[in-house]
Design an enzyme around this catalytic site. Structure first.
Site, PDB file in Angstrom:
ATOM      1  N   PRO A   2     -14.957  84.741  31.265  1.00 54.14           N
ATOM      2  CA  PRO A   2     -15.159  85.267  29.905  1.00 54.14           C
ATOM      3  C   PRO A   2     -15.589  84.141  28.970  1.00 54.14           C
ATOM      4  O   PRO A   2     -14.979  83.077  28.964  1.00 54.14           O
ATOM      5  CB  PRO A   2     -13.766  85.783  29.510  1.00 54.14           C
ATOM      6  CG  PRO A   2     -12.991  85.870  30.784  1.00 54.14           C
ATOM      7  CD  PRO A   2     -13.578  84.853  31.709  1.00 54.14           C
ATOM      8  N   GLU A   3     -16.652  84.360  28.236  1.00 49.57           N
ATOM      9  CA  GLU A   3     -17.100  83.384  27.262  1.00 49.57           C
ATOM     10  C   GLU A   3     -16.755  83.893  25.859  1.00 49.57           C
ATOM     11  O   GLU A   3     -16.149  84.948  25.723  1.00 49.57           O
ATOM     12  CB  GLU A   3     -18.605  83.135  27.426  1.00 49.57           C
ATOM     13  CG  GLU A   3     -18.918  82.509  28.793  1.00 49.57           C
ATOM     14  CD  GLU A   3     -20.311  81.920  28.880  1.00 49.57           C
ATOM     15  OE1 GLU A   3     -20.911  81.632  27.828  1.00 49.57           O
ATOM     16  OE2 GLU A   3     -20.809  81.757  30.005  1.00 49.57           O
TER      17      GLU A   3
END
Ligand SMILES: [Zn+2]
Length: 271
Positions: A2-3
């Site tokens: 996840p960014e």
């Protein structure tokens, strides 16, 4: 992994629904990256006032102190009044009067950490060295250029390191460099002021766009309401090695840069 956009999309998907909830219980599963740092009983009866984000951390402001939540490599969050029984990859449940907030994290690089306040060492250890927020006014094009000008390494790994600006991970760094017409291997110090300004703008555009589209579905990302994102359907270069550039039709190149995969168009992106 996840960014920043995925974390922001996650935040938006439950922040309003959990605000004002009273904590009724905490269920801790297998150990995560870091321990909670307080007795679960200390959280009972506290209210969740708001959910903020700093970098890739979700900050749950409580009536006394805060919880910092990180999704690690494979974490996702769900929030609802009727979640199923915790499965083998569900390692943290915050049971509240408005529903249960659950961290699902197969690889267990994520964490939930309690701190007495944001300035407290437990929080500063995680947040203290983060670069500026890319979608805030603190991210300034001129300051960004000066910072790049003093660095002689390739631009893409520098962006990933997060010291100049936080939260620009592999997907979004590749996409922003394409948008700015800058090759990922370009030395940071060689990027002129106008090109730095273009990159600054491209970073904000790519991240804003990704948040608007619900984040990336790479690695099965879904938000706290269980909805998948759509960003990867429209990536210009990321994960498109050998495919025609969407602008000039030249084949997209895929290279390795500091153990990470990098994608670019040799025609559209100049050294
Ligand atoms: Zn091209």
């Amino acid at each position: 992994m996840p960014e920043l956009p995925e974390v922001e999309v996650t935040r938006l998907s439950f922040a309003d629904r959990i605000a004002g909830a009273r904590i009724e219980g905490v269920v801790v599963g297998k150990p995560l990256r870091w321990p909670l740092g307080c007795e679960a009983a200390q959280l009972h009866g506290q209210q969740v006032l708001a959910v903020r984000r700093r970098g890739k951390y979700l900050l749950l402001d409580l009536s006394d102190g805060l919880l910092l939540m990180h999704l690690g490599m494979s974490g996702s969050v769900s929030f609802g009044a009727n979640l199923p029984l915790a499965g083998k990859h569900d390692h943290f449940d915050l049971v509240t009067s408005l529903g249960t907030l659950r961290l699902h994290d197969p690889r267990r690089f994520g964490a939930v950490v309690h701190a007495a306040g944001e300035a407290h060492p437990a929080a500063q250890k995680l947040l203290g060295r983060l670069g500026v927020e890319p979608l805030s006014e603190a991210f300034d094009a001129l300051v960004f250029h000066q910072w790049l000008h003093a660095r002689h390494t390739a631009i893409k790994p520098l962006l990933l390191a997060g010291q100049a600006v936080v939260g620009v991970g592999n997907i979004y760094a590749s996409e922003a460099l394409f948008l700015a017409g800058i090759r990922p291997t370009t030395r940071a110090s060689q990027i002129s002021k106008p090109r730095a300004a273009r990159l600054h703008h491209a970073i904000q555009t790519v991240l804003t766009d990704a948040v608007a589209k619900g984040g990336s579905t790479l690695r099965d990302f879904s938000n706290a309401a269980g909805e998948a994102g759509h960003f990867q359907l429209e990536a210009m270069v990321y994960d498109r090695a050998g495919l025609p550039c969407r602008v000039c039709a030249a084949p997209i190149k895929g290279i390795r840069q500091g153990q990470r995969s990098t994608f670019y168009c040799a025609t559209c992106q100049k050294p």
